[in-house]
Design an enzyme around this catalytic site. Structure first.
Site, PDB file in Angstrom:
ATOM      1  N   THR A 166     -28.177 -62.758 -25.052  1.00  0.00           N
ATOM      2  CA  THR A 166     -27.825 -62.490 -26.443  1.00  0.00           C
ATOM      3  C   THR A 166     -29.144 -62.520 -27.202  1.00  0.00           C
ATOM      4  O   THR A 166     -30.179 -62.801 -26.615  1.00  0.00           O
ATOM      5  CB  THR A 166     -26.837 -63.582 -26.924  1.00  0.00           C
ATOM      6  OG1 THR A 166     -25.692 -63.548 -26.085  1.00  0.00           O
ATOM      7  CG2 THR A 166     -26.400 -63.400 -28.359  1.00  0.00           C
TER       8      THR A 166
ATOM      9  N   THR B 230     -25.042 -59.409 -29.532  1.00  0.00           N
ATOM     10  CA  THR B 230     -25.088 -59.410 -28.072  1.00  0.00           C
ATOM     11  C   THR B 230     -24.425 -58.177 -27.475  1.00  0.00           C
ATOM     12  O   THR B 230     -23.599 -57.519 -28.119  1.00  0.00           O
ATOM     13  CB  THR B 230     -24.387 -60.668 -27.517  1.00  0.00           C
ATOM     14  OG1 THR B 230     -24.560 -60.740 -26.107  1.00  0.00           O
ATOM     15  CG2 THR B 230     -22.900 -60.656 -27.837  1.00  0.00           C
TER      16      THR B 230
ATOM     17  N   ASP C   8     -15.541 -62.232 -21.908  1.00  0.00           N
ATOM     18  CA  ASP C   8     -15.438 -63.444 -22.725  1.00  0.00           C
ATOM     19  C   ASP C   8     -13.996 -63.846 -23.009  1.00  0.00           C
ATOM     20  O   ASP C   8     -13.753 -64.890 -23.611  1.00  0.00           O
ATOM     21  CB  ASP C   8     -16.193 -63.272 -24.037  1.00  0.00           C
ATOM     22  CG  ASP C   8     -17.677 -63.592 -23.891  1.00  0.00           C
ATOM     23  OD1 ASP C   8     -18.072 -64.052 -22.810  1.00  0.00           O
ATOM     24  OD2 ASP C   8     -18.432 -63.388 -24.857  1.00  0.00           O
TER      25      ASP C   8
ATOM     26  N   SER D 131     -16.237 -66.500 -28.722  1.00  0.00           N
ATOM     27  CA  SER D 131     -17.689 -66.428 -28.551  1.00  0.00           C
ATOM     28  C   SER D 131     -18.315 -67.797 -28.786  1.00  0.00           C
ATOM     29  O   SER D 131     -17.772 -68.628 -29.516  1.00  0.00           O
ATOM     30  CB  SER D 131     -18.281 -65.431 -29.551  1.00  0.00           C
ATOM     31  OG  SER D 131     -19.691 -65.487 -29.565  1.00  0.00           O
ATOM     32  N   SER D 132     -19.467 -68.010 -28.166  1.00  0.00           N
ATOM     33  CA  SER D 132     -20.270 -69.204 -28.441  1.00  0.00           C
ATOM     34  C   SER D 132     -21.398 -68.923 -29.425  1.00  0.00           C
ATOM     35  O   SER D 132     -22.191 -69.827 -29.720  1.00  0.00           O
ATOM     36  CB  SER D 132     -20.866 -69.746 -27.134  1.00  0.00           C
ATOM     37  OG  SER D 132     -19.873 -70.325 -26.342  1.00  0.00           O
TER      38      SER D 132
END
Length: 606
Positions: free
Chosen positions: A398, A416, A440, A469-470
């Site tokens: 990312t 990303t 994801d 998402s992180s």
């Protein structure tokens, strides 16, 4: 005492997911990641930028110097990264842009910190069971409907001050005329092009045509990369706005490629895509206001939960080292609990009613109180009603950038393609890559295992749904003014990299340069292990044994690097902003009309 020695292949599976091991092939020529070096530093009061690319950071500063605001500059940087950092900068991906308008008064409607959610969405043809037995994570079928271009347009309409076309023109020139490849981009391109599968398979013919060296040799620093097809696509977007991507020639090309390659995105999916403007998550921690991206990003809630637990634990710095054994033990216990909450409760709020009580201040205090200061808690004991099976992941590829302008308007943006270069599917004749973000989602309903796969309901696949998402773009305010802008790439490690940077700067009172340079570590509930950076064998000298004696599994892989924090800190007394770009992936900090910083950590030639 629990300890183990895992092979490099198994570690990679743990960190990146089960599909990666099948994709890793011996390289055709020896490639070496550029060595460690000082962080890049820039200071100024007229605006600064920190990003993964020297050219993109310079373009952002030029925009600020020409009278643009932080959002204008962020959009210009984003388009530039699509040209200069193709492994993660993108037109065919998505992300989250956190915007803090200028002004120190009590928040009014026009000063609320907002998040432009331009996360990709599942195509209308996707179902909950579409990927139950799927294994090929580099397939065009893995692409979600892209959000970047429409997201940038949404940010521009809401906050921008310069003409849209002006923000894209520098990137058009870079793509059309080419630019000199630096050592980080050379390594990035060579790493993927040297893979025998990428080198020989017909599916990647367009990727090779666009990104292969003209002589079919390895890229070297100083070589020129030209991308004429991408230049044409950017010209179309500059002339027609986001409609130039989501309708017309470009949309037709995406639709045609999806039909020929068994992908899922349709022309209608592109036409229907819309970003969402959400109010940022706000948390009061240590006397600061911490703002983060709301779901479907897990970053704002999970970073905030970790910081509240750390506040409850009362961590104290030690003068001569970044981290101590107690720090690693307690913060790893915080991480495992926060990631358990993330897995249990978070997903797209437009599709599920999310249970957020588990992220409250009360929950943070309760979770912190359960931590044993001398012994690790086995992650399985925290599962609760999440059924575990012995035996989806997020890639580390990312990119994040931070911007602040002379008025104090701030942008923290993370974007990303998912894995490095996404699905490796370049849209024919258009010169840009499609993401592989469908990875994801939780692929197997009800299946959560000890290796890191999650099967909880909030993040199952559904048409039009945004995947969890992180990404953790974060802005910290003090007394209503922006104090810190921070974010990182790194898949699930993003949350911990951001949290560690905030702890180092705001709790331990270290400089941002020292905080970004400090070694990092990661725990994500499952796999039940602490992963240490391994670029400096002495960074955690004498700590592994004591951590193991407390019951931790500790893994330190030689050469491992975690994230790439590109951040900005503001001195509220002087108004001077310091941009710091991480050395781990070759970041660059730039300032508008700034003088060179008299600091040895800034000695990096460009």
């Amino acid at each position: 005492m629990r300890h183990t020695i895992l092979s490099l292949a198994l570690i990679l599976i743990h960190l990146h997911g089960p599909g990666l091991a099948q994709e890793i092939q011996p390289l055709a020529a020896p490639l070496r990641l550029p060595p460690r070096q000082p962080v890049d530093l820039a200071q100024g009061s007229a605006g600064v930028v920190a990003s993964a690319s020297p050219l993109a950071s310079a373009i952002g500063c030029d925009c600020l110097a020409d009278g643009g605001n932080a959002v204008d500059a962020a959009i210009a940087v984003g388009f530039a990264l699509a040209v200069t950092w193709p492994e993660a900068g993108n037109l065919g991906g998505g992300g989250f842009m956190l915007v803090a308008p200028a002004g120190s008064e009590e928040p009014s409607a026009d000063r609320i910190v907002r998040c432009i959610d331009y996360r990709e969405t599942a195509p209308s043809a996707a179902t909950e069971d579409s990927f139950v037995n799927w294994t090929d994570r580099r397939h065009p079928r893995m692409a979600g409907t892209p959000g970047t271009v429409r997201g940038f347009e949404s940010a521009h309409r809401r906050y921008g001050s310069m003409p849209w076309k002006r923000l894209i023109e520098p990137s058009i020139r870079l793509a059309r005329e080419g630019f000199l490849v630096d050592r980080y981009l050379a390594y990035s391109l060579n790493s993927v092009l040297s893979d025998p599968l990428i080198r020989d398979h017909d599916r990647y013919a367009e990727f090779r045509r666009v990104y292969q060296h003209p002589s079919h040799s390895l890229w070297r620093p100083g070589d020129r990369l030209l991308q004429p097809d991408l230049a044409k696509t950017l010209e179309t977007i500059a002339e027609n706005g986001a409609d130039g991507f989501y309708t017309g020639r470009v949309a037709d090309a995406i639709d045609r490629q999806m039909r020929s390659d068994d992908g899922l995105i349709s022309r209608q999916d592109l036409h229907d895509y819309q970003p969402v403007v959400r109010t940022a998550i706000e948390r009061s921690v240590l006397g600061y206001q911490v703002f983060g991206a709301p779901p479907p990003s897990s970053g704002g809630l999970t970073v905030g939960l970790q910081l509240k637990m750390i506040e409850s634990l009362g961590l104290q710095p030690q003068a001569d080292v970044p981290w101590t054994v107690d720090h690693l033990h307690l913060m790893s216990e915080v991480m495992r609990r926060a990631f358990r909450q993330r897995a249990a409760f978070l997903g797209d709020p437009d599709f599920s009613t999310l249970q957020l009580d588990g992220f409250s201040d009360q929950a943070a205090a309760r979770l912190a109180a359960e931590i044993d200061h001398r012994h690790a808690t086995p992650s399985g004991e925290l599962a609760g009603d999440i059924a575990l099976t012995d035996g989806p992941y997020e890639s580390e590829q990312t990119t994040h950038y931070s911007v602040i302008d002379a008025t104090g308007m701030a942008v923290s943006n993370t974007t990303t393609l998912e894995q490095s270069f996404g699905s490796l599917s370049v849209v024919a004749g258009c010169g840009f890559l499609l993401n592989n973000e469908m990875g994801d989602f939780n692929w197997r309903p009800g299946y959560t295992n000890t290796e890191g796969a999650i099967g909880t309901s909030a993040n199952l696949v559904a048409p039009g749904k945004r995947m969890l998402s992180s990404m953790s773009p974060t802005i910290v305010k003090q007394d209503g003014k922006v104090r810190l802008i921070v974010g990182s790439p790194g898949g699930r490690t993003i949350i911990n990299s951001v949290c560690e940077t905030i702890v180092q700067t705001l709790l331990f009172d270290r400089s941002l340069a020292d905080a970004v340079d400090a070694p990092r570590f990661h725990h994500q509930w499952f796999p039940d292990a602490i992963y240490l950076e391994g670029f400096d064998p002495q960074a955690y000298s004498g700590m592994i044994g004591p951590l193991q004696s407390r019951g931790h599994v500790v893994i330190q892989t030689p050469g491992r690097r975690q994230g790439a924090v590109n951040a900005i800190e503001v001195d509220l007394d002087s108004g001077i902003a310091t941009a710091v770009a991480d050395w781990r992936r070759g970041g660059a900090a730039r300032a508008v009309r700034s003088k060179p910083v008299a600091n040895p950590t800034a000695s990096r030639a460009r």
